[in-house]
Motif scaffolding. Sequence first.
Motif, PDB file in Angstrom:
ATOM      1  N   ASP A 186       5.353   8.132  -4.362  1.00 50.50           N
ATOM      2  CA  ASP A 186       5.035   6.729  -4.627  1.00 50.50           C
ATOM      3  C   ASP A 186       6.161   6.026  -5.379  1.00 50.50           C
ATOM      4  O   ASP A 186       6.020   4.874  -5.778  1.00 50.50           O
ATOM      5  CB  ASP A 186       3.726   6.602  -5.409  1.00 50.50           C
ATOM      6  N   ASP A 187       7.297   6.702  -5.529  1.00 51.26           N
ATOM      7  CA  ASP A 187       8.411   6.146  -6.296  1.00 51.26           C
ATOM      8  C   ASP A 187       9.589   5.811  -5.394  1.00 51.26           C
ATOM      9  O   ASP A 187       9.559   6.059  -4.189  1.00 51.26           O
ATOM     10  CB  ASP A 187       8.829   7.122  -7.396  1.00 51.26           C
ATOM     11  N   GLY A 206       5.384  -1.628 -11.759  1.00 45.15           N
ATOM     12  CA  GLY A 206       3.976  -1.582 -11.383  1.00 45.15           C
ATOM     13  C   GLY A 206       3.095  -2.000 -12.543  1.00 45.15           C
ATOM     14  O   GLY A 206       3.480  -2.814 -13.384  1.00 45.15           O
ATOM     15  N   SER A 209      -2.878   8.014 -10.378  1.00 47.03           N
ATOM     16  CA  SER A 209      -1.776   8.928 -10.105  1.00 47.03           C
ATOM     17  C   SER A 209      -1.864  10.105 -11.063  1.00 47.03           C
ATOM     18  O   SER A 209      -2.624  10.079 -12.035  1.00 47.03           O
ATOM     19  CB  SER A 209      -0.425   8.222 -10.285  1.00 47.03           C
ATOM     20  N   THR A 248      -0.840   8.881  -0.729  1.00 49.45           N
ATOM     21  CA  THR A 248      -0.005   7.768  -1.185  1.00 49.45           C
ATOM     22  C   THR A 248       0.386   6.873  -0.005  1.00 49.45           C
ATOM     23  O   THR A 248       1.508   6.372   0.062  1.00 49.45           O
ATOM     24  CB  THR A 248       1.263   8.292  -1.894  1.00 49.45           C
ATOM     25  N   GLU A 266       7.890   3.096   1.563  1.00 48.64           N
ATOM     26  CA  GLU A 266       8.933   2.588   0.656  1.00 48.64           C
ATOM     27  C   GLU A 266       9.709   3.754   0.043  1.00 48.64           C
ATOM     28  O   GLU A 266      10.937   3.694  -0.100  1.00 48.64           O
ATOM     29  CB  GLU A 266       8.305   1.731  -0.441  1.00 48.64           C
ATOM     30  N   CYS A 267       8.995   4.808  -0.302  1.00 52.38           N
ATOM     31  CA  CYS A 267       9.644   5.986  -0.881  1.00 52.38           C
ATOM     32  C   CYS A 267      10.570   6.660   0.132  1.00 52.38           C
ATOM     33  O   CYS A 267      11.757   6.883  -0.147  1.00 52.38           O
ATOM     34  CB  CYS A 267       8.584   6.977  -1.360  1.00 52.38           C
ATOM     35  N   SER A 291      -2.093   9.246   5.013  1.00 53.42           N
ATOM     36  CA  SER A 291      -0.685   9.564   4.737  1.00 53.42           C
ATOM     37  C   SER A 291      -0.123  10.518   5.790  1.00 53.42           C
ATOM     38  O   SER A 291       1.051  10.429   6.163  1.00 53.42           O
ATOM     39  CB  SER A 291      -0.538  10.214   3.358  1.00 53.42           C
ATOM     40  N   GLN A 320      -0.173   3.916   0.796  1.00 54.44           N
ATOM     41  CA  GLN A 320       0.248   2.555   0.460  1.00 54.44           C
ATOM     42  C   GLN A 320       1.721   2.476   0.057  1.00 54.44           C
ATOM     43  O   GLN A 320       2.369   1.448   0.241  1.00 54.44           O
ATOM     44  CB  GLN A 320      -0.643   2.027  -0.666  1.00 54.44           C
ATOM     45  N   TYR A 321       2.262   3.580  -0.483  1.00 54.63           N
ATOM     46  CA  TYR A 321       3.611   3.544  -1.050  1.00 54.63           C
ATOM     47  C   TYR A 321       4.603   4.449  -0.320  1.00 54.63           C
ATOM     48  O   TYR A 321       5.802   4.391  -0.585  1.00 54.63           O
ATOM     49  CB  TYR A 321       3.560   3.986  -2.524  1.00 54.63           C
ATOM     50  N   ARG A 339       0.812   3.515 -11.818  1.00 60.48           N
ATOM     51  CA  ARG A 339      -0.377   3.020 -11.118  1.00 60.48           C
ATOM     52  C   ARG A 339      -1.596   3.827 -11.520  1.00 60.48           C
ATOM     53  O   ARG A 339      -1.491   4.953 -12.026  1.00 60.48           O
ATOM     54  CB  ARG A 339      -0.187   3.132  -9.602  1.00 60.48           C
ATOM     55  N   ARG A 384       6.811   4.400 -10.317  1.00 60.36           N
ATOM     56  CA  ARG A 384       5.679   3.480 -10.165  1.00 60.36           C
ATOM     57  C   ARG A 384       4.542   3.928 -11.079  1.00 60.36           C
ATOM     58  O   ARG A 384       4.067   5.060 -11.006  1.00 60.36           O
ATOM     59  CB  ARG A 384       5.189   3.465  -8.716  1.00 60.36           C
TER      60      ARG A 384
END
Length: 448
Positions: free
Chosen positions: A98-99, A129, A225, A20, A26-27, A52, A22-23, A222, A220
Amino acid sequence: MEITILESIKVSVIIPVYNTKQYLQECVDSIINQSLNQIEIILVDDGSTDGSIEIVKEYEESYENIIAIYQENQRQGAARNNGLKIARGEYIYFIDSDDVLEINSLEYCYNLAVNDNLDMVVFEADIFGNINGRNRNEYVFHERLNEIPLCINGIEFVNKYYNRISLLNIPFTLFSREFIKKNYILFLENTIYEDVAFYYKVIQCNPKIMIIDKIFYHRRYRNNSTMTSRINEISIFNKINVYNNVFVESAERTKNLYSIIAMHGIRKALQDVIRFNLCMGSDFKNYIIEILNFFSKQIKCISSLLDIQYCYLSVNKLYNIDISNENIEQLVYNYLQKIKEQLKLYNKNTKIGIYGSGQDCTAFLDLIRYFWGEFKCKIFYIQTEKVLDCEKNLYSVDDINDLNLDCVFIGSYYYEEEMLENISKMSDGRRYKVYSMRKDFHYYDVNY
């Protein structure tokens, strides 16, 4: 910013990480920036291959309250269990990597938990998303059910609400570490749907729960997942195994209800097999027949009777064989015969609106078709959304007055109250006869 870890840890946050990149930032930042002090963050990399792991290492080196675990890919259950082994907080919180969590969430929930000596604090969520028309507020429980008490025990909750709202979402819950520890509760490993088995294990230990009317979690939606992964033979096996485990591992006081819940899950797995035209081998056939024969001895309510009958028919269809349980088939026939007459499904002059046609409703109607053939009445499929497709007999509830219906059949239990309210608003003073699977046909009654 450097954070010094404190001796007293209020919450341990466990974050399984798998591809994950990409996300992930943020998480993790949504946890680092929490208004609650004295938290530890346990990042468990589950054999990521997308970079990751480099982000995990960077966080581990930059923050004293971040601990990293690195394991070969064993799925979320093993990652969460490994996090639990080293967690030191009074409370445990799991978040998907990713959340995103609102920054005041842990402080708010921790204070409630301590003040009221709670084992679980459950909050609500929305979806963001690529949601593709999904209900953005499907996890806002209080919109669906406004009578939820402030505090409730787990067994009381599942008995009262299991068929109306689902709280089986690990990231929406703050757990007491002591409660989990003293009841020896762990996740199933090397499987998906491990959260279902975990949650039901927790609930049967009768935790003290508070369900709060706040959207703290942002899930999220997507592609690729776990939440949106393609259904296949492995996922079907996993789902059936997990729901079978829910019943087999149930305590005596929840065995009746858990047999019903487990059978619902197994029936839905078989519906997915048919819907996605999956080719399941002979091992699956033998396994599912064994399970059905076992559950046939656990019958306690009408929905289980219907689910088992539907599953037998599904196996017959999948493998072109003829297996059945004559006793169950006769009970289901007698039950559905009254409903067939009540709805007047075989009167060609009858016009029926079917509002909410999910998997339960589909199985219910398919069983009636099995015994008596295709309906002769005129069917109109109704949705809440503003849609109109006359060729498919698909209408919005806004159009209900133009259809001149004889009755409306509500086939959804999650949104039943909302649907009844919508019909009342749109009926323009007219009184429709409305039938509900739950209220009128006792479909979900545990002791029917």
